[in-house]
Write an enzyme that holds these catalytic residues in place. Structure first.
Site, PDB file in Angstrom:
ATOM      1  N   GLU A  95      12.592  13.782   4.066  1.00 47.77           N
ATOM      2  CA  GLU A  95      11.723  12.728   3.940  1.00 47.77           C
ATOM      3  C   GLU A  95      12.389  11.693   4.841  1.00 47.77           C
ATOM      4  O   GLU A  95      13.551  10.937   4.745  1.00 47.77           O
ATOM      5  CB  GLU A  95      10.720  12.623   2.705  1.00 47.77           C
ATOM      6  N   CYS A 108      13.238   4.291   7.360  1.00 47.82           N
ATOM      7  CA  CYS A 108      14.359   4.676   6.287  1.00 47.82           C
ATOM      8  C   CYS A 108      14.518   6.272   6.420  1.00 47.82           C
ATOM      9  O   CYS A 108      13.676   7.067   6.454  1.00 47.82           O
ATOM     10  CB  CYS A 108      13.821   4.518   5.065  1.00 47.82           C
ATOM     11  N   CYS A 115      21.229  16.028  -2.898  1.00 45.00           N
ATOM     12  CA  CYS A 115      22.241  15.053  -3.026  1.00 45.00           C
ATOM     13  C   CYS A 115      23.084  15.634  -4.122  1.00 45.00           C
ATOM     14  O   CYS A 115      22.520  16.010  -5.217  1.00 45.00           O
ATOM     15  CB  CYS A 115      21.861  13.640  -3.235  1.00 45.00           C
ATOM     16  N   CYS A 122      17.277   9.162 -10.316  1.00 44.44           N
ATOM     17  CA  CYS A 122      17.074   9.567  -8.756  1.00 44.44           C
ATOM     18  C   CYS A 122      16.393  10.831  -8.694  1.00 44.44           C
ATOM     19  O   CYS A 122      17.074  12.048  -9.247  1.00 44.44           O
ATOM     20  CB  CYS A 122      18.223   9.456  -8.041  1.00 44.44           C
ATOM     21  N   GLY A 167      19.980  11.935  -0.065  1.00 46.56           N
ATOM     22  CA  GLY A 167      21.517  12.003   0.310  1.00 46.56           C
ATOM     23  C   GLY A 167      22.471  10.949   0.181  1.00 46.56           C
ATOM     24  O   GLY A 167      21.894   9.570   0.258  1.00 46.56           O
ATOM     25  N   SER A 199      23.332   2.829   2.767  1.00 47.45           N
ATOM     26  CA  SER A 199      23.299   2.648   1.405  1.00 47.45           C
ATOM     27  C   SER A 199      24.375   3.606   0.993  1.00 47.45           C
ATOM     28  O   SER A 199      24.067   4.987   1.110  1.00 47.45           O
ATOM     29  CB  SER A 199      21.962   2.797   0.901  1.00 47.45           C
ATOM     30  N   SER A 222      25.032   0.688  -4.149  1.00 43.97           N
ATOM     31  CA  SER A 222      24.060   0.983  -5.139  1.00 43.97           C
ATOM     32  C   SER A 222      24.883   0.762  -6.338  1.00 43.97           C
ATOM     33  O   SER A 222      25.775   1.555  -6.910  1.00 43.97           O
ATOM     34  CB  SER A 222      23.671   2.235  -5.153  1.00 43.97           C
ATOM     35  N   LEU A 223      24.724  -0.191  -6.962  1.00 44.77           N
ATOM     36  CA  LEU A 223      25.683  -0.829  -8.141  1.00 44.77           C
ATOM     37  C   LEU A 223      24.761  -0.356  -9.432  1.00 44.77           C
ATOM     38  O   LEU A 223      25.688   0.198 -10.269  1.00 44.77           O
ATOM     39  CB  LEU A 223      25.815  -2.360  -8.218  1.00 44.77           C
ATOM     40  N   ASN A 224      23.642  -0.803  -9.766  1.00 45.44           N
ATOM     41  CA  ASN A 224      22.970  -0.326 -10.820  1.00 45.44           C
ATOM     42  C   ASN A 224      23.395  -0.435 -12.281  1.00 45.44           C
ATOM     43  O   ASN A 224      22.933   0.057 -13.003  1.00 45.44           O
ATOM     44  CB  ASN A 224      22.663   1.168 -10.637  1.00 45.44           C
ATOM     45  N   ASN A 298      11.345   3.197  -9.733  1.00 43.51           N
ATOM     46  CA  ASN A 298      10.205   4.080  -9.390  1.00 43.51           C
ATOM     47  C   ASN A 298      10.071   5.319 -10.303  1.00 43.51           C
ATOM     48  O   ASN A 298      10.861   6.005 -10.150  1.00 43.51           O
ATOM     49  CB  ASN A 298      10.582   4.308  -7.993  1.00 43.51           C
ATOM     50  N   CYS A 342      12.557   7.865  -3.670  1.00 44.82           N
ATOM     51  CA  CYS A 342      12.888   8.599  -2.565  1.00 44.82           C
ATOM     52  C   CYS A 342      13.370  10.201  -3.173  1.00 44.82           C
ATOM     53  O   CYS A 342      13.622  10.364  -4.154  1.00 44.82           O
ATOM     54  CB  CYS A 342      14.113   8.119  -2.003  1.00 44.82           C
TER      55      CYS A 342
END
Ligand code: SAH
Ligand code: SF4
Length: 352
Positions: A95, A108, A115, A122, A167, A199, A222-224, A298, A342
């Site tokens: 996508e 995007c 992944c 995710c 991915g 990213s 992507s720290l998160n 999300n 995503c």
């Protein structure tokens, strides 16, 4: 008798196209014509490449094809966001998303089917890694979306490309780097590296290598999380390369003047969204020229044990960062009515 597989010209660099053309007994400048047709004019029918002789086109078609990803479905949101489900030549689905805004348009794109990184928040992770994308499949997403929405690159609406779809781009290093070179090539797609953002979950050796490549995109990390224990629980990659190694690599990254690294922080209720987290984050990032994107989770039913924080908690988190002079934007969710995180579309498609 087995049909011989034709080589896909989409994804070949100019040098590779020249080799292909010379192999057919033609002069190298023919390759430049094909290159312009594919990457600049987004013309994918060899038969319709008007600057090539008919006889050459016939020879070309006997061995080669131009096979971009195909639009299988488009989901249009009221906010203008368009989410694409694209199918590849082997039937796999990926996508991509088109996000129009007042002064810029963002595309995007995905770099893998699924992944391997296994981040717990995710949806793409739930698929595992199905396969890497080829460079042609990566840039093909941009070309197909531009063909679908029409060209308005008149200087007032700039085009940005973000490698933030399905991915981990740095796990598919060679094809991603090749795709970056194709996108930035002024003879073809001509998208400035300043307008391309990669990213990553933080594949440290690959990040170091990326700094040496001819085309260096902007970075979003992507720290998160605000501690190693927390990050390792959310992102298994942290067991391999921890926060300190990742942040040191970012500090050492030779950024072109005026550019800043973006740190992405997905806010998950009760997990990484406390005021103490915000303070720890300011300590980790303080004093550096960085941007922080706060992304409220999300939510998706396939995700276990995670929830989106309430609005006031998100604002309180942001306030702590702002008080410490850390630029933090809350990323407005786009196209919420047509999807969410995503990887959702493809994962949903597979269920049916
Ligand atoms: N693999 C790369 C790029 C794809 S993920 C990476 O991890 O950076 C792109 C971004 O989406 C990452 O910042 C990731 O943290 C974020 N993301 C993943 N799942 C999400 C979710 N459920 N809600 C909000 N953001 C999510
Ligand atoms: Fe992969 Fe990025 Fe999702 Fe992690 S957040 S599983 S690295 S796509």
């Amino acid at each position: 008798m087995l049909m011989e597989e034709k080589t896909n010209l989409l994804g070949l660099s100019l040098t590779e196209l020249e080799t292909a053309v010379i192999g057919l007994g033609e002069r190298p400048f023919r390759a430049r014509q094909i290159y312009r047709s594919i990457y600049r004019r987004r013309q994918f029918e060899i038969g319709e490449m008007t600057d090539l002789a008919k006889d050459f086109k016939q020879r070309l078609t006997s061995q080669f094809t131009v096979a971009p990803p195909q639009v299988a479905r488009v989901f249009q949101s009221h906010d203008g966001t368009r989410r694409y489900l694209l199918t590849l030549t082997d039937g796999q689905a990926i996508e991509s998303v088109y996000i129009p805004e007042a002064r810029r348009r963002t595309i995007c794109i995905s770099t893998q089917v699924g992944c391997a990184m296994g981040c717990t928040f995710c949806v793409t992770a739930t698929m595992g890694l199905v396969r890497h994308l080829q460079a042609g499949e990566i840039v093909g997403q941009v070309l197909m979306i531009l063909n679908d929405v029409g060209e308005t690159r008149d200087g007032s609406t700039r085009l940005n490309v973000v490698l933030m779809g399905m991915g981990e781009p740095l796990h598919n290093y060679d094809q991603t780097v090749k795709a970056l070179a194709l996108m930035a090539d002024v003879r073809g797609m001509n998208i400035s590296p300043k307008r391309i953002t990669l990213s990553t979950s933080g594949v440290v050796p690959a990040l170091k290598k990326l700094a040496e490549e001819p085309v260096v995109p902007n970075l979003a990390i992507s720290l998160n999380a605000s501690s190693n224990a927390q990050r390792a629980a959310l992102m298994p990659i942290n067991h391999r390369w921890n926060l300190q190694e990742l942040l040191q690599t970012c500090r050492d990254f030779p950024l072109p003047p005026g550019r800043r690294i973006t740190f992405e922080y997905v806010l998950i209720a009760g997990v990484n969204d406390t005021i103490a987290d915000a303070h720890r984050l300011t300590k980790l990032l303080g004093g550096q020229r960085v941007k922080v994107n706060l992304i409220p989770l999300n939510w998706d039913p396939r995700l276990n044990g995670v929830a989106t924080p309430a609005g006031d908690r998100i604002l309180a988190f942001q306030r702590v960062l702002a008080d410490h002079h850390l630029t933090a934007m809350i990323r407005r969710p786009r196209g919420l009515d047509i999807s969410a995180a995503c990887g959702q579309l493809v994962a949903r498609q597979q269920e049916h």
